[in-house]
Design an enzyme around this catalytic site. Structure first.
Site, mmCIF file in Angstrom:
data_model
loop_
_atom_site.group_PDB
_atom_site.id
_atom_site.type_symbol
_atom_site.label_atom_id
_atom_site.label_comp_id
_atom_site.label_asym_id
_atom_site.label_seq_id
_atom_site.Cartn_x
_atom_site.Cartn_y
_atom_site.Cartn_z
ATOM 1 N N ARG A 202 -37.051 -25.715 13.874
ATOM 2 C CA ARG A 202 -35.616 -25.932 13.877
ATOM 3 C C ARG A 202 -34.960 -24.962 14.844
ATOM 4 O O ARG A 202 -35.436 -23.834 15.014
ATOM 5 C CB ARG A 202 -35.027 -25.693 12.475
ATOM 6 C CG ARG A 202 -35.323 -26.791 11.474
ATOM 7 C CD ARG A 202 -34.599 -28.086 11.838
ATOM 8 N NE ARG A 202 -34.856 -29.150 10.893
ATOM 9 C CZ ARG A 202 -35.801 -30.083 11.043
ATOM 10 N NH1 ARG A 202 -36.564 -30.084 12.099
ATOM 11 N NH2 ARG A 202 -35.953 -31.027 10.133
ATOM 12 N N HIS B 125 -35.920 -33.308 20.598
ATOM 13 C CA HIS B 125 -36.315 -33.451 19.187
ATOM 14 C C HIS B 125 -37.152 -34.721 18.971
ATOM 15 O O HIS B 125 -36.801 -35.585 18.164
ATOM 16 C CB HIS B 125 -35.086 -33.444 18.265
ATOM 17 C CG HIS B 125 -35.418 -33.048 16.849
ATOM 18 N ND1 HIS B 125 -34.561 -32.344 16.034
ATOM 19 C CD2 HIS B 125 -36.529 -33.281 16.091
ATOM 20 C CE1 HIS B 125 -35.129 -32.156 14.850
ATOM 21 N NE2 HIS B 125 -36.328 -32.722 14.857
HETATM 22 C C1 OXD Z 1 -38.554 -33.595 10.660
HETATM 23 C C2 OXD Z 1 -38.186 -33.602 12.078
HETATM 24 O O1 OXD Z 1 -38.163 -32.695 9.920
HETATM 25 O O2 OXD Z 1 -38.358 -34.647 12.737
HETATM 26 O O3 OXD Z 1 -39.277 -34.520 10.249
HETATM 27 O O4 OXD Z 1 -37.726 -32.599 12.596
#
Ligand code: OXD
Length: 306
Positions: free
Chosen positions: A221, A269
């Protein structure tokens, strides 16, 4: 019982179709036309506070592996939280990490650059010797560790609890400090859940423990990384290259200084993508289990945040 899907900006048409194919009787509503009487919410980056407007909520399922967007909500205690744990999601991550690690090992950027100027220059740089450290050894971390070991890398993992992974040296936070852990690797991969304990964990203090010219890969993240500290670590030579798939603000703004930085590789992402058919099956199984008062698949400990 009905399901509400709240995932602004994400295409969930397939998810709805799969749910209906698997259980035609179930009512599904989708944000912004979600029904507030739903008992299950499937969420991804939901507007903050929206979940508290639901009156009959029994289960909130993440549409992915991460659940920090749910754990930060003030939900009634009896509401259960679950996430998607799925071999397809892990495989997708494994492929991404293999690609990125091999890209750095083989100095691939050099050849991409030479392509642009029609330059045939073999063996300009030796392959990089990488010793890989993975922060976080949950389902994905373990799969990634195994695949990198199978590619003949030396791999170490660091997690709250020690894991047994063939060929991989696994450490827990009671064995050694995170700084000592990172001092023994030169390619650091972050696969941690985002919790109050892990937020900002990728900071200059930690980067200073890395050997000079290390590689950072963050696929967890954006909140793990102190952004300005990455620039500092690059300037001071601790980090030579960083690959980032996740950001504090997504989408990353076009004016963000990460773009166009020659030592930073950005992907939007996409490291691992939820298979919507598998997600539908997991949520429907939990739907059944909820009705029968059975324990849920992949239930999250809301205190721990994963
Ligand atoms: C998840 C993501 O948490 O794609 O699955 O980041």
């Amino acid at each position: 019982m009905s399901i509400a899907i709240i995932a602004p900006g994400r295409n969930t048409v397939e998810l709805v179709e799969h749910i209906h194919n698997m259980d035609p009787g179930i009512e599904v509503s989708v944000y912004p036309n979600h029904k507030l009487d739903a008992s299950i919410a499937i969420v991804w980056n939901q507007p903050e506070g929206l979940l508290t407007e639901f009156k009959n909520l029994e289960l909130v399922s993440s549409l992915g592996a991460g659940v920090e967007h749910i754990c930060r909500e003030e939900l009634a205690e009896q509401i259960k939280v679950s996430r998607i744990v799925d071999p397809d999601l892990s495989n997708s991550m494994v492929k991404y990490i293999n690609l990125v690690v091999l890209h750095y090992q083989k100095n691939f950027q050099l050849y991409l650059d030479n392509n642009k100027i029609n330059q045939w220059k073999p063996f300009e740089k030796p392959e990089r010797e990488l010793k890989i450290g993975i922060l976080g050894a949950g389902e994905m971390g373990q799969e990634v560790a195994i695949s990198l070991y199978n590619l003949e890398f030396e791999v170490l993992t660091y997690s709250n609890t020690k894991k047994e992974i063939t060929g991989v040296q696994s450490y827990s936070s009671s064995d050694l400090t995170i700084s000592d852990f990172v001092s023994g690797v030169n390619c650091l991969i972050c696969l941690l859940p985002l919790t109050p304990k892990t937020e900002n964990i990728l900071n200059f203090g930690l980067f200073q423990s890395l050997p000079k010219s290390s590689i950072l890969i963050n696929v967890a993240r954006g909140g793990h990384l102190v952004e300005e500290d990455l620039f500092k670590a690059i300037e001071s030579g601790y980090i030579s290259d960083a690959c980032l798939d996740v950001f504090r603000e997504e989408p990353l703004s076009a004016s963000h200084p990460f773009w166009n930085h020659e030592n930073i590789l950005i992907t939007p992402h996409i490291a691992s993508i939820t298979n919507q058919k598998n997600a539908a099956a997991i949520v429907l199984e939990n739907f059944k289990r909820l009705k029968n008062n059975q324990s849920l698949l992949f239930e999250v400990d809301r205190q721990k945040g994963y």
